[in-house]
Design an enzyme around this catalytic site. Sequence first.
Site, PDB file in Angstrom:
ATOM      1  N   GLY A  19      -9.362  -1.220  -2.934  1.00 35.25           N
ATOM      2  CA  GLY A  19      -8.174  -0.815  -3.677  1.00 35.25           C
ATOM      3  C   GLY A  19      -8.380  -0.901  -5.171  1.00 35.25           C
ATOM      4  O   GLY A  19      -7.450  -1.228  -5.915  1.00 35.25           O
ATOM      5  N   GLY A  20      -9.588  -0.582  -5.626  1.00 36.39           N
ATOM      6  CA  GLY A  20      -9.949  -0.805  -7.027  1.00 36.39           C
ATOM      7  C   GLY A  20      -9.628   0.319  -7.973  1.00 36.39           C
ATOM      8  O   GLY A  20     -10.037   0.279  -9.134  1.00 36.39           O
ATOM      9  N   GLY A  21      -8.874   1.328  -7.522  1.00 40.46           N
ATOM     10  CA  GLY A  21      -8.639   2.493  -8.368  1.00 40.46           C
ATOM     11  C   GLY A  21      -7.376   2.459  -9.195  1.00 40.46           C
ATOM     12  O   GLY A  21      -7.250   3.225 -10.162  1.00 40.46           O
ATOM     13  N   SER A  22      -6.425   1.596  -8.860  1.00 43.42           N
ATOM     14  CA  SER A  22      -5.155   1.575  -9.596  1.00 43.42           C
ATOM     15  C   SER A  22      -4.546   0.182  -9.534  1.00 43.42           C
ATOM     16  O   SER A  22      -4.984  -0.674  -8.761  1.00 43.42           O
ATOM     17  CB  SER A  22      -4.173   2.604  -9.014  1.00 43.42           C
ATOM     18  OG  SER A  22      -3.835   2.269  -7.679  1.00 43.42           O
ATOM     19  N   ASP A  70     -10.348   5.268   3.923  1.00 49.14           N
ATOM     20  CA  ASP A  70      -9.083   4.742   4.431  1.00 49.14           C
ATOM     21  C   ASP A  70      -9.387   3.389   5.068  1.00 49.14           C
ATOM     22  O   ASP A  70     -10.075   3.309   6.090  1.00 49.14           O
ATOM     23  CB  ASP A  70      -8.507   5.716   5.458  1.00 49.14           C
ATOM     24  CG  ASP A  70      -7.190   5.241   6.055  1.00 49.14           C
ATOM     25  OD1 ASP A  70      -6.799   4.072   5.826  1.00 49.14           O
ATOM     26  OD2 ASP A  70      -6.559   6.032   6.782  1.00 49.14           O
ATOM     27  N   LEU A  71      -8.896   2.321   4.482  1.00 49.87           N
ATOM     28  CA  LEU A  71      -9.238   0.975   4.938  1.00 49.87           C
ATOM     29  C   LEU A  71      -8.690   0.663   6.327  1.00 49.87           C
ATOM     30  O   LEU A  71      -9.157  -0.277   6.970  1.00 49.87           O
ATOM     31  CB  LEU A  71      -8.724  -0.069   3.943  1.00 49.87           C
ATOM     32  CG  LEU A  71      -9.331  -0.020   2.544  1.00 49.87           C
ATOM     33  CD1 LEU A  71      -8.762  -1.138   1.690  1.00 49.87           C
ATOM     34  CD2 LEU A  71     -10.838  -0.100   2.588  1.00 49.87           C
ATOM     35  N   SER A 149      -0.190 -13.111  -1.649  1.00 49.45           N
ATOM     36  CA  SER A 149       1.014 -12.849  -2.442  1.00 49.45           C
ATOM     37  C   SER A 149       1.930 -14.066  -2.362  1.00 49.45           C
ATOM     38  O   SER A 149       1.920 -14.789  -1.365  1.00 49.45           O
ATOM     39  CB  SER A 149       1.737 -11.617  -1.888  1.00 49.45           C
ATOM     40  OG  SER A 149       3.016 -11.472  -2.468  1.00 49.45           O
ATOM     41  N   TYR A 162       4.658  -7.167   5.910  1.00 46.23           N
ATOM     42  CA  TYR A 162       3.815  -7.440   4.738  1.00 46.23           C
ATOM     43  C   TYR A 162       3.683  -8.937   4.491  1.00 46.23           C
ATOM     44  O   TYR A 162       2.579  -9.453   4.288  1.00 46.23           O
ATOM     45  CB  TYR A 162       4.418  -6.748   3.521  1.00 46.23           C
ATOM     46  CG  TYR A 162       3.701  -7.015   2.216  1.00 46.23           C
ATOM     47  CD1 TYR A 162       2.589  -6.269   1.841  1.00 46.23           C
ATOM     48  CD2 TYR A 162       4.161  -7.998   1.336  1.00 46.23           C
ATOM     49  CE1 TYR A 162       1.948  -6.500   0.639  1.00 46.23           C
ATOM     50  CE2 TYR A 162       3.525  -8.239   0.132  1.00 46.23           C
ATOM     51  CZ  TYR A 162       2.421  -7.484  -0.219  1.00 46.23           C
ATOM     52  OH  TYR A 162       1.787  -7.731  -1.420  1.00 46.23           O
ATOM     53  N   LYS A 166       0.357 -11.311   4.503  1.00 46.91           N
ATOM     54  CA  LYS A 166      -0.060 -12.083   3.337  1.00 46.91           C
ATOM     55  C   LYS A 166      -0.181 -13.572   3.658  1.00 46.91           C
ATOM     56  O   LYS A 166      -1.048 -14.263   3.119  1.00 46.91           O
ATOM     57  CB  LYS A 166       0.906 -11.846   2.180  1.00 46.91           C
ATOM     58  CG  LYS A 166       0.802 -10.450   1.587  1.00 46.91           C
ATOM     59  CD  LYS A 166      -0.601 -10.178   1.064  1.00 46.91           C
ATOM     60  CE  LYS A 166      -0.761  -8.816   0.439  1.00 46.91           C
ATOM     61  NZ  LYS A 166      -2.107  -8.576  -0.107  1.00 46.91           N
TER      62      LYS A 166
END
Length: 255
Positions: A19-22, A70-71, A149, A162, A166
């Site tokens: 998820g390193g793009g944003s 797609d993870l 989180s 979610y 987490k």
Amino acid sequence: MMPSAIFPDLKDRSVLITGGGSGIGAALTEGFIAQGSRVAFIDIADEVSQTLVETLGTRYGNRPHYLKADLSDVEALRNAIAQAIDFNGPITVLVNNAAWDDRHDIDDVTVEYWDRNQSINLRPQFFAAQAVVPGMRQSGGGSIINFTSTSFMINQGNMPSYTAAKAGIIGLTKGLAGRLGPERIRVNAIAPGWVMTERQRTHWVTEDGLRAHLGKQVLREELMPGDMVGPCLFLASDASRMLSAQTLIVDGGYL
């Protein structure tokens, strides 16, 4: 804002970020690039990821390697990690950052939604770790950093799948730390508070909600994606060489 600290041992280290793009992930990608690391990141969003590669290459003369996957597809994840290893060598720092934090009410959750949510928020963290461990063993050790989180710690009630994932990440972190510690592989977690990414501002931030949240922080400033970089670099570096099985809460003192 990138931290000013330099960790010399991170130069030329092979780093993988999911998820390193944003959002937080893009800040982490930049943080490791600024340290001189060899960075690969996995994301599914082409346009923002390609833009990030070009921006960082121009800014630092050190381009990250972008891999689209797609993870939730474990084989696609494994293939992307294999490509990262081919490109940068054995991964010695893994940052499991990717997440999907859509809000959902208990009455609306279906079995399919639950499984989809877990397939993004929990399952890839294990299989990414599994895929990089052989290279870490070969290299004599490594650092795995899992992003959890504070949402489950503050009883946030509008995204139960979610928050379950987490919470599970902390259990996974401790279990992996116990198994991999004898092989000099450290496993820790970072628990961000409410970080003001573009996604948060677009979808969920309101003036009143943000004011109330900041009022409960000890440090009365908005948390920004760059605020997660310093803690992550520390956990990746030899500066934290005897630190494992821990969760570092970065929430401005809310808790």
